[in-house]
Each structure stands twice: as C-alpha cells, then as structure tokens.
Design a protein around this motif. Sequence first.
Motif, PDB file in Angstrom:
ATOM      1  N   LYS A 192       1.563  -1.395   0.264  1.00 32.75           N
ATOM      2  CA  LYS A 192      -0.184   0.261  -0.149  1.00 32.75           C
ATOM      3  C   LYS A 192       0.772   1.417   0.506  1.00 32.75           C
ATOM      4  O   LYS A 192       0.623   2.316  -0.376  1.00 32.75           O
ATOM      5  CB  LYS A 192      -1.003   0.024   1.012  1.00 32.75           C
ATOM      6  CG  LYS A 192      -2.154  -0.654   0.920  1.00 32.75           C
ATOM      7  CD  LYS A 192      -2.750  -1.335   2.736  1.00 32.75           C
ATOM      8  CE  LYS A 192      -3.485  -2.429   2.298  1.00 32.75           C
ATOM      9  NZ  LYS A 192      -4.529  -2.516   3.471  1.00 32.75           N
ATOM     10  N   HIS A 227       1.066   3.949  -2.716  1.00 31.42           N
ATOM     11  CA  HIS A 227       0.774   5.491  -2.890  1.00 31.42           C
ATOM     12  C   HIS A 227       1.822   6.850  -3.072  1.00 31.42           C
ATOM     13  O   HIS A 227       1.503   7.555  -3.538  1.00 31.42           O
ATOM     14  CB  HIS A 227       0.508   5.419  -0.748  1.00 31.42           C
ATOM     15  CG  HIS A 227       0.818   6.905  -0.372  1.00 31.42           C
ATOM     16  ND1 HIS A 227      -0.856   7.721  -0.611  1.00 31.42           N
ATOM     17  CD2 HIS A 227       1.402   7.561   0.137  1.00 31.42           C
ATOM     18  CE1 HIS A 227      -1.002   9.133  -0.160  1.00 31.42           C
ATOM     19  NE2 HIS A 227       0.306   8.944   0.174  1.00 31.42           N
ATOM     20  N   SER A 265       2.513   9.667  -6.512  1.00 30.82           N
ATOM     21  CA  SER A 265       2.005  10.915  -5.922  1.00 30.82           C
ATOM     22  C   SER A 265       3.185  11.329  -6.340  1.00 30.82           C
ATOM     23  O   SER A 265       3.550  12.742  -6.768  1.00 30.82           O
ATOM     24  CB  SER A 265       2.842  11.297  -4.141  1.00 30.82           C
ATOM     25  OG  SER A 265       1.700  10.588  -3.386  1.00 30.82           O
TER      26      SER A 265
END
Length: 346
Positions: A63, A67, A71
């Motif tokens: 995860k 993420h 980004s």
Amino acid sequence: MKPIEQQKLFRSVQELIEKAQQNIVRNINLIMVATHFQIGHMIIEDEQGGQTYAAYGSATMRKLSEHLTTSFGRGYSVDNLELMRVFYLEYRNSESLSRISQIGHTNSESLIRNLATEFALSWTHYVRLLKIKDRNERKFYELEAVTNNWSVRELQRQVNSSYYERLALSRDKEGMRKLAQEGQLLEKSTDILKSPVILEFLDLKEDNRYSENDLETAIINKLEHFMLELGKGFLFEGRQRRISLDGNHFWVDLVFYNRLLNCFVLIDLKIGRLSHQDIGQMQMYVNYYDRKIKKADERPTLGIILCKEDNKAVVEFTLPLNNEQIFSKEYKLFLPSKEELKKQLE
C-alpha cells in the motif's frame, strides 16, 4: 581584451560552472541517500509497532508503494522500499549516514557542504553494495569506491572480478582484517599483488592463437583498464624499454612507476608456462633498473612476470628465500569463479 586575457576569463568561467555542476550532482546524491535512509528508518519503526514482518511486507509495504508511486511516479516499488529498509538496517550505525539523515531537520545547506567532501557514494552504489552479503567484503568495496572515486560500472566490474578475494589470497589473517577495515593500503611491495590478474577487458579469446605482442598491444590499447586492474598509484612510463649490455639489446615489455610505493614496476608478458629463464631475465631487468635508473631515494624496483600458467616450484627454487622484488602472477582472460576463490581463502 587581449586573446590571452580572454582565454583566462573563459577558463575561469568554465571552471566555475563545472564546479557548480559537480556540487549540484553531489548534493542531489546526498539528499537521495538521506531520504532513502530515513524512509528505511520509518518503515522499521512502523514495522516494530506490533505487526509481524510477513504481514507487514505483504500489506503495508504494498500500500505504501502504491501511495508513493501515485504521488511521485516510478522508483517506489515494493522491491525498492525493501532495499531502503535493508539499507537502514545495514548502515544505521554509520556515523556519516547518521549525520546525513539530519538533512531536513537542521541547517541542511551547511550540513551538505560539510558532508560533500567525505561522502561520495550515490544511491545506485549502495544498491550494488547491498547485494554483497559478507559485511567485511562490502566494507572493503565501499572504502575502495570512495577512495578511488569508482563509478557504479567500475564498482560492478571490481566485484565481478573478485577483487577482494584476489587481494585477500596474498595476505595473512591480519592483512585480511585490514582490507575490510582500511581498504587496500600500499605499505609494502606485495600489497599491490592480486591472484590472479584478470584481463577480461582485452577481449582476447582463451586459446593459444594470440602472441605476446598481441597481448601487449591489447593492453596498450586499453591501458586505463589495465592500470585500474593493477591497483593504486600506477603511472605508465613506457613499452619495450631497451636495455643494452655489451652490444646485446633486451626489451622490457611494460614499465610503470608507482607513486605510492615510490618505485619502478617492470612487467614482462608470457603466454606460456613460467620457466626459470623467464625469472632470470626479469632478475637482470630489475638489477639494471636498481643500479642504473632508480634514484637513491627511491625504493627497489619490482618485477612482475604475468604468465598464462605459473610455476610455483620454479619460483621457489630460483629466487632467494628473502625475495621481495620479483613475483610471478597468472593472468586470466575471463572472470574467475567467486566460489572457487572463496574456497581457497577458507
């Protein structure tokens, strides 16, 4: 403005820009290493919050990767995050890295400037170093990469050619300990020797069709690679240096000077098995340089016979017991097996 003054101005501006570019690259490397070190630290701290690593690795790490990739784009895969985690675990006791990890929390500009002169490895260097499981071996390559300003490509080549093991074979246990803690120090003549010397960069086939002249020419054509393989402090003096004695002429294949050992290093190339005649010839070359060429404040000349097949018994009984000037070393045209060299060490 006069042409001479123009050239002086041009050089000064060019040097200023080049120095600025070097500083930018160095600072980027430092910040990248610091960031990855801190990410590894954060992962470890979170991992120690009660979860087992198996569950952590399969869930949180994935995860976190998703993420960060959303980004910031590529570079934050699960594998790369795991490298950062291992990086922190392996180097958390490093004083330099601990100081680097302060970037962002203190006067970063001042800290980077102070660290830039003592810390020169990039993140890509560390990725390669982390693949080395033996910590003594890894420390050796880290020291050598910093001291000699190795590129990642050169670091890869030295690891592949078993540089550490080949140097270690020429040393006792205390010498091996120093290798791991201090890198390669040239304190005596035997410190430059590797066993064997690896010449895979010459691209010569492992057969009997090449001559000694072919070998010499190939070395000259790739002299920079050869000098890196020889070790530290070597300066090329010349090839086929003539020695004339009572109307007879002899030629030393390759002549170097080692500025760290402060002596001449003569190299003779042999494509066959070493003979006592080869050793006698090198003894003559060394004696001539000691008596006619070297200065009083220089150390005794070293002679190295690079041969396709060594003959330790002939060397033992041809040279005196206290010999510290003439050595024979096998060369290989292919990278050695690291496993075989490690067995010899053990």
